[in-house]
Motif scaffolding. Structure first.
Motif, PDB file in Angstrom:
ATOM      1  N   UNK A  69       0.836  -1.204   0.000  1.00  0.00           N
ATOM      2  CA  UNK A  69       0.000   0.000   0.000  1.00  0.00           C
ATOM      3  C   UNK A  69       0.871   1.255   0.000  1.00  0.00           C
ATOM      4  N   UNK A  70       2.008   1.186   0.689  1.00  0.00           N
ATOM      5  CA  UNK A  70       2.902   2.348   0.775  1.00  0.00           C
ATOM      6  C   UNK A  70       3.845   2.420  -0.424  1.00  0.00           C
ATOM      7  N   UNK A  71       4.479   1.283  -0.756  1.00  0.00           N
ATOM      8  CA  UNK A  71       5.550   1.299  -1.756  1.00  0.00           C
ATOM      9  C   UNK A  71       5.098   0.963  -3.178  1.00  0.00           C
ATOM     10  N   UNK A  72       4.016   0.191  -3.316  1.00  0.00           N
ATOM     11  CA  UNK A  72       3.595  -0.241  -4.659  1.00  0.00           C
ATOM     12  C   UNK A  72       2.085  -0.044  -4.842  1.00  0.00           C
ATOM     13  N   UNK A  73       1.586   1.187  -4.662  1.00  0.00           N
ATOM     14  CA  UNK A  73       0.124   1.355  -4.634  1.00  0.00           C
ATOM     15  C   UNK A  73      -0.582   1.242  -5.990  1.00  0.00           C
ATOM     16  N   UNK A  74       0.121   1.554  -7.105  1.00  0.00           N
ATOM     17  CA  UNK A  74      -0.592   1.695  -8.391  1.00  0.00           C
ATOM     18  C   UNK A  74      -0.300   0.526  -9.333  1.00  0.00           C
ATOM     19  N   UNK A 104       5.498  -7.024   3.828  1.00  0.00           N
ATOM     20  CA  UNK A 104       4.265  -7.090   4.601  1.00  0.00           C
ATOM     21  C   UNK A 104       3.062  -7.194   3.660  1.00  0.00           C
ATOM     22  N   UNK A 105       1.965  -7.718   4.174  1.00  0.00           N
ATOM     23  CA  UNK A 105       0.688  -7.781   3.442  1.00  0.00           C
ATOM     24  C   UNK A 105       0.849  -8.323   2.017  1.00  0.00           C
ATOM     25  N   UNK A 106       1.498  -9.477   1.925  1.00  0.00           N
ATOM     26  CA  UNK A 106       1.693 -10.102   0.617  1.00  0.00           C
ATOM     27  C   UNK A 106       0.366 -10.374  -0.095  1.00  0.00           C
ATOM     28  N   UNK A 107      -0.707 -10.499   0.694  1.00  0.00           N
ATOM     29  CA  UNK A 107      -2.025 -10.741   0.081  1.00  0.00           C
ATOM     30  C   UNK A 107      -2.505  -9.510  -0.701  1.00  0.00           C
ATOM     31  N   UNK A 108      -1.876  -8.343  -0.478  1.00  0.00           N
ATOM     32  CA  UNK A 108      -2.283  -7.125  -1.202  1.00  0.00           C
ATOM     33  C   UNK A 108      -1.274  -6.745  -2.295  1.00  0.00           C
ATOM     34  N   UNK A 109      -0.236  -7.541  -2.424  1.00  0.00           N
ATOM     35  CA  UNK A 109       0.802  -7.276  -3.437  1.00  0.00           C
ATOM     36  C   UNK A 109       0.251  -7.569  -4.834  1.00  0.00           C
ATOM     37  N   UNK A 141       1.639 -12.469   5.522  1.00  0.00           N
ATOM     38  CA  UNK A 141       0.372 -12.438   4.792  1.00  0.00           C
ATOM     39  C   UNK A 141      -0.794 -12.925   5.648  1.00  0.00           C
ATOM     40  N   UNK A 142      -1.942 -12.277   5.479  1.00  0.00           N
ATOM     41  CA  UNK A 142      -3.181 -12.777   6.105  1.00  0.00           C
ATOM     42  C   UNK A 142      -3.767 -13.913   5.278  1.00  0.00           C
TER      43      UNK A 142
END
Length: 264
Positions: A69-74, A104-109, A141-142
């Motif tokens: 979300x911070x480093x790769x948002x788009x 962090x949060x690999x599920x959102x990568x 990851x969650x």
């Protein structure tokens, strides 16, 4: 390690890290993937590990954290992200071979992005002129949390104690949820196909007595009196699932600290 209710984590992480550090000449970096629902201790374990390994812990110049979300948002900038991520890892491993990288949060990568770091995870000797085999990579990851919860509940109903749950009981469920899910950062990932992850670590859902242990730890950490009535009330104020048995905390220990503040 002040970690409650996670026998598999203790077995795998402690053993894996110890063996890796004792090996003067590892054939590949240490790669671990932590899975489980909110509040079960994934971030806690990764930050404790980093504090143990690096002076300054997460603030160490040799520790690098990435959040999608911070480093790769788009999504449309994925090619740009791939290039900068590869350069960042390569540059930092050139500075210090014993670096740590936390994702962090690999599920959102964004699917496909993480494969750019594949060359750094495998056993080839030198990549881009950098020796990187003493590095540590941790994915958090969650994803898989729901499946881990369902399996733990099924095993509990079958009268199987959490200490008896084996990695084999959970591995298939995690791999289906994480690696075969088009929404996941590891979807169809070469990192998975090439078996570059050394330890897939499941974090089990926490029961009421684990939450109470978290409350006690938090009270001590905050320098507050450990009152049994407060421990009980904080534990009771947390939602539990499933609806009928109310066996496992829906938020693990995540909201414990904020709930304690209501009582003081």
């Amino acid at each position: 390690m002040n970690l409650v209710g996670q026998p598999l984590v203790r077995q795998q992480v402690v053993k894996g890290v110890r063996e890796f550090l004792e090996n003067q000449n590892p054939v590949k970096p240490l790669v671990m993937s932590f899975h489980g629902s909110t509040g079960t201790g994934k971030t806690y374990v990764s930050s404790m590990l980093i504090r143990y390994l690096f002076q300054g812990g997460l603030q160490s110049p040799y520790v690098h954290q990435f959040s999608p979300i911070v480093h790769f948002p788009h999504a449309e900038r994925i090619e740009q992200y791939k290039e900068s991520l590869k350069r960042w890892i390569q540059g930092n491993l050139t500075n210090c071979g014993r670096s740590a990288f936390l994702f962090d949060e690999m599920d959102k990568m964004h699917p496909g992005l993480i494969d750019v770091i594949m060359p750094f995870l495998g056993p080839s000797w030198v990549v881009y002129g950098t020796n990187y085999r003493k590095a540590i990579f941790i994915f958090i990851s969650n994803a898989g949390g729901e499946q881990i919860n369902e399996m733990t509940l099924a095993l509990w109903r079958a009268r199987k104690d959490r200490e008896e749950i084996s990695l084999q009981d959970l591995e298939l469920a995690i791999s289906q949820a994480v690696f075969e899910n088009p929404q996941s950062g590891f979807w169809k990932s070469g990192i998975i196909n090439e078996h570059l992850i050394d330890f897939v670590v499941p974090f089990l859902p926490l029961k009421r007595h684990h939450v109470k242990q978290c409350v006690v730890s938090e009270l001590i950490q905050q320098g507050l009196e450990v009152r049994p009535d407060v421990v009980q009330e904080v534990a009771d104020s947390i939602p539990y699932f499933p609806e009928e048995e109310k066996m496992f905390s829906s938020t693990g220990c995540k909201t414990v600290a904020s709930r304690i503040s209501f009582f003081f």
